[in-house]
Design an enzyme around this catalytic site. Structure first.
Site, short mmCIF file in Angstrom:
data_model
loop_
_atom_site.label_atom_id
_atom_site.label_comp_id
_atom_site.label_asym_id
_atom_site.label_seq_id
_atom_site.Cartn_x
_atom_site.Cartn_y
_atom_site.Cartn_z
N HIS A 74 10.38 40.26 -72.36
CA HIS A 74 11.63 40.53 -72.84
C HIS A 74 11.67 40.46 -74.38
CE1 HIS A 74 13.41 39.82 -68.98
NE2 HIS A 74 13.03 38.73 -68.88
N ASP A 115 11.76 43.02 -63.01
CA ASP A 115 11.95 41.68 -63.23
C ASP A 115 12.91 41.29 -61.93
OD1 ASP A 115 12.86 39.18 -64.28
OD2 ASP A 115 13.61 39.83 -66.06
#
Length: 449
Positions: A271, A322
């Site tokens: 991220h 993810d």
């Protein structure tokens, strides 16, 4: 996926060779690796298997939580934030057993293969039974994931994750007890028992700076360093994490990780969304990678990370799906560029070639598969073929195949997926899991209330 010395030749109608699209390429495979790449072959050689469309190196999904796939659709009801979404996620994690996790992961990895993914990085932290009691085999949940990948025909890097606290100085909450080994030393002892296989590598992960106390970060980093294993970490996904870290330690999460030896060329920050300029310099200067997960970051309203600035500072980029709001690495690549356009109101931050590199070679490298991700002699024979005649991809010249793949194609356009020289997906159908939608539906049903 064995490495015996069988041979095979594939004829690629169009091949992405890292810098350009080449028509008429023959790829000779021996023992699961590319033995030769022959260009200027206008027609298929006798006995060659024909791959119509544009063939890329196999795609790498550098960040996965397989059990999040069971959340698809259910978390779109109502409003909220990352933190309210997390409570729903915990409720699914509570219901996982080794058997249901294996069934779900097998279906999820099969879905990945259908999307052209040949390797996955599984960020794995559901280690123990609910309440935190270890199973008789303390690695049974990780073994379920490794076996699921084998049955789905793809490679896996099991990123065994250290997760010890609910926040800075706080013990794990009720939902998190099954994630925790108590200490980083106990985590290291447990995951040291895991064995690599032909299709599986073992890496490490720090869940986040809020989930691993600062004085135990070095233990995880040392474990990975001793094994020269990949090390991943959720980093600055939420501003609340940054605020908590400053309150507890007087610095940002990136600085804390740097101070305890976590950053470096074998480390990937996942991220990397809410960073200071100093954080970006730390990450890039240490050679730490960045895994962007745009479809999840936008689904969870996380924000848009400074991917372009990170890459300019020296951080290699990879991509992950993810939470599996969708599983589509082409969409992840496209979204990284389009997010940057929205943020800056300018176009053209990455070429199609650069985005494909993030989805292939740099993604595989982040997972420890340095010999994968290119169509060249010596590389593992992992290939993904994109149709150039679908309603999304028909029209552009074949030499623009890379641009078409990145900016127009979707996972639905994947025609073939080859892992180690063998078809896992042929003509859009999985060769090992006969009915992937049914398998996904059955696995999700088993985890419902």
């Amino acid at each position: 996926m064995t490495t015996t010395e069988w041979t095979r030749t594939y004829w690629l109608e169009h091949a992405w060779l890292g810098t350009h699209v080449e028509p008429g390429v023959a790829v000779d495979v021996r023992g699961g690796r590319i033995a030769a790449v022959r260009q200027d072959i206008p027609a298929p050689p006798p006995g060659a298997e024909i791959l119509r469309g544009l063939t890329l190196p196999g795609l790498a999904n550098a960040h996965s939580h397989a059990f999040h796939r069971a959340l698809r659709g259910t978390v779109q009801v109502g409003s909220g934030t990352f933190w309210t979404w997390r409570e729903v996620m915990y409720s699914v994690a509570d219901r996982l057993t080794p058997e249901t996790y294996h069934e779900l992961a097998r279906a999820v990895y099969a879905e990945m293969a259908l999307a052209g993914i040949t390797a996955v990085g599984e960020f794995h932290y559901v280690h123990h039974a609910p309440g935190g009691t270890p199973y008789a085999d303390p690695n049974v949940m990780g073994e379920a994931l490794i076996e699921a990948a084998a049955e789905a025909g793809i490679r896996i890097t099991l990123l065994d994750t250290c997760y010890l606290s609910s926040g800075f100085g706080e013990p794990p909450g009720a939902h998190q007890l099954r994630f925790s080994d108590g200490t980083a030393e106990s985590w290291a002892q447990r995951c040291s028992v895991l064995k690599e296989r032909d299709h599986a590598r073992i890496g490490a992960a720090v869940h986040s700076v809020r989930a691993v106390p600062a004085d135990q970060l070095a233990t995880v980093a040392r474990w990975a360093e001793e094994r020269r294993a990949p090390l991943h970490v959720h980093l600055s996904e939420q501003t609340a994490e940054n605020d908590g870290c400053r309150d507890a330690h007087g610095c940002t999460p990136a600085q804390l990780l740097a101070d305890h030896g976590v950053l470096g060329p074998r480390t990937t920050g996942v991220h990397n969304t809410h960073l200071t300029d100093e954080d970006i310099a730390l990450i890039g200067g240490s050679g730490t990678g960045t895994c962007m997960c745009p479809t999840t970051e936008r689904d969870l309203a996380d924000g848009i990370g400074p991917a372009a600035a990170l890459q300019s500072a020296g951080s290699p980029l990879s991509l992950g799906s993810d939470s599996h709001a969708v599983i589509d690495l082409l969409e992840e690549a496209r979204a990284m560029e389009l997010n940057e356009r929205l943020r800056t109101r300018t176009r053209g931050h990455w070429t199609a070639a650069a985005l494909l590199r993030a989805a292939t070679a740099d993604g595989h490298a982040a997972l420890g598969w340095d010999d994968t991700g290119s169509i060249e002699a010596g590389a593992r024979a992992d290939l993904t073929t994109i149709a150039l005649d679908s309603v999304r991809t028909a029209g552009p010249l074949p030499r623009l195949g890379a641009e078409t793949a990145v900016f127009a194609a979707t996972a639905a356009d994947v025609r073939h997926t080859i892992v180690g020289g063998r078809h896992v997906v042929r003509d859009g159908a999985h060769t090992l899991v006969p009915d992937v939608p049914e398998a996904l539906a059955r696995a999700a049903e088993a985890l419902r209330d």
